[in-house]
Design an enzyme around this catalytic site. Structure first.
Site, PDB file in Angstrom:
ATOM      1  CD  GLU A   1     -17.100  85.777  51.124  1.00 14.39           C
ATOM      2  OE1 GLU A   1     -17.156  85.949  49.889  1.00 14.39           O
ATOM      3  OE2 GLU A   1     -16.796  84.687  51.644  1.00 14.39           O
TER       4      GLU A   1
ATOM      5  CE  LYS B   1     -14.490  86.271  46.313  1.00 10.97           C
ATOM      6  NZ  LYS B   1     -15.386  85.269  46.954  1.00 10.97           N
TER       7      LYS B   1
ATOM      8  CB  CYS C   1     -13.930  84.093  50.045  1.00 16.47           C
ATOM      9  SG  CYS C   1     -14.590  82.417  49.926  1.00 16.47           S
TER      10      CYS C   1
END
Length: 339
Positions: free
Chosen positions: A45, A130, A164
């Site tokens: 990430e 994200k 994540c």
């Protein structure tokens, strides 16, 4: 396409908050992994330029300078760092999944937590932002959109990615399952502080990531690559020099691990946690088929007359500009629409 593929999970630290130096390090890692036979190489990430762990350690009023640096060091999709990565993927004939803090062409202070999948021809196969920054990440990154909720058809199989905490979102995960995903990449930070050790400390983050990765692979009947960042001495020293009071939080917060899972949820291949390196595994994609006999949640093992899911994959833009040229109105949108 052979059903056998060697994959790599990069368990490495960035050159903290330095996008150019981190890109150079990433290229070196890609070359090493490719030389070892990996055809799919997955980075953590926001590997470039770093994960903003400071948002967990100090109040927002203490971090203005770090936010400015993070924004300045974030990566443009059209910038030189991405061009260098694309050239390297093309030269080596490998597929690369890269986590970046992405800059915006329409605002100097707007950044996203993003993942870019680069094919062996150097083309960008998918560009995902994200959907929802998690917990203290909201102090750094803007929310993304659904444009990147795609599974890419690559020479090493059908590859999807979630970043994540998105791997806790069952609808995002199902979206990728419904596109015949065979390899699922989940990317993570080097550490995830949530409490001071004196107040009970963190939950078991390694176990939690294993649960999430195994659950997705078991439900999707797909292989999983779990790739987490690594905190090196330089990053630790930077944070502690800024505030020595955080040493206990940093040193007693569990470090993340990089590993692999098979379509039944079992761990296979290498695992790395407390040392920097590259983890490898061999996937046989034919193993994704047999488990579908038991429950194929995007096939016969569902009730599409009961459940209905619609995904908006439109890239969001802040404005549409209408100019008048020779008495004709022409609409212009920011260039990122086409990315």
């Amino acid at each position: 396409m052979s059903s056998q593929v060697k994959v790599a999970a990069v368990h490495a630290a960035p050159v903290f908050l330095d996008r150019a130096a981190t890109t150079a390090k990433a290229i070196s890692i890609i070359r090493e992994a490719a030389a070892a036979g990996a055809r799919l190489i997955a980075f953590p990430e926001t590997y470039i330029p770093a994960f903003p762990v400071w948002a967990a350690l100090w109040a927002p009023i203490e971090n203005h300078d770090l936010f400015v640096t993070m924004a300045e060091q974030s990566v443009s999709i059209a910038g030189p760092e991405m061009a260098a990565l694309r050239n390297e993927a093309r030269a080596l004939g490998v597929t690369v999944s890269m986590g970046i803090s992405e800059s915006s062409p329409v605002s100097v202070g707007l950044i996203w937590n993003s993942n870019v999948l680069i094919g062996p021809d150097g083309n960008i196969l998918n560009h995902h932002r994200k959907l929802v920054p998690t917990f203290y990440e909201k102090l750094v990154w803007a929310a993304g959109d659904g444009a990147g909720l795609r599974v890419a058809d690559t020479p090493v199989g059908r590859v999807g990615n979630l970043i994540c905490g998105e791997n806790t979102n069952p609808l995002a995960r199902y979206t990728l399952m419904a596109q015949a995903e065979q390899i699922h990449i989940s990317s993570w930070p080097p550490m995830w502080p949530t409490r001071r050790p004196s107040s009970g400390g963190n939950f078991n983050n390694v176990a939690a990531n294993r649960i999430r990765a195994s659950a997705h692979s078991f439900e999707a009947k797909a292989f999983g690559i779990v790739t987490a960042g690594y905190m090196d001495k330089a990053m630790r020293d930077f944070l502690i020099a800024r505030d020595p009071d955080v040493v206990d939080v940093i040193d007693r917060t569990q470090r993340a691990a990089s590993f692999f899972v098979d379509p039944t949820g079992e761990v296979l291949g290498d695992m790395l946690q407390d040392e920097e390196g590259i983890a490898y595994a061999e996937f046989d994609l034919r193993r994704c088929i047999e488990p579908k006999q038991f429950h194929d949640v995007v096939g016969y093992y569902n009730r599409f007359d009961v459940f209905d899911l619609t995904i908006n994959r439109k890239r969001l833009v802040p404005a549409t500009f209408v100019d008048k040229i020779d008495d004709e109105e022409v609409a212009f949108e920011p260039a990122e629409r086409a990315v």
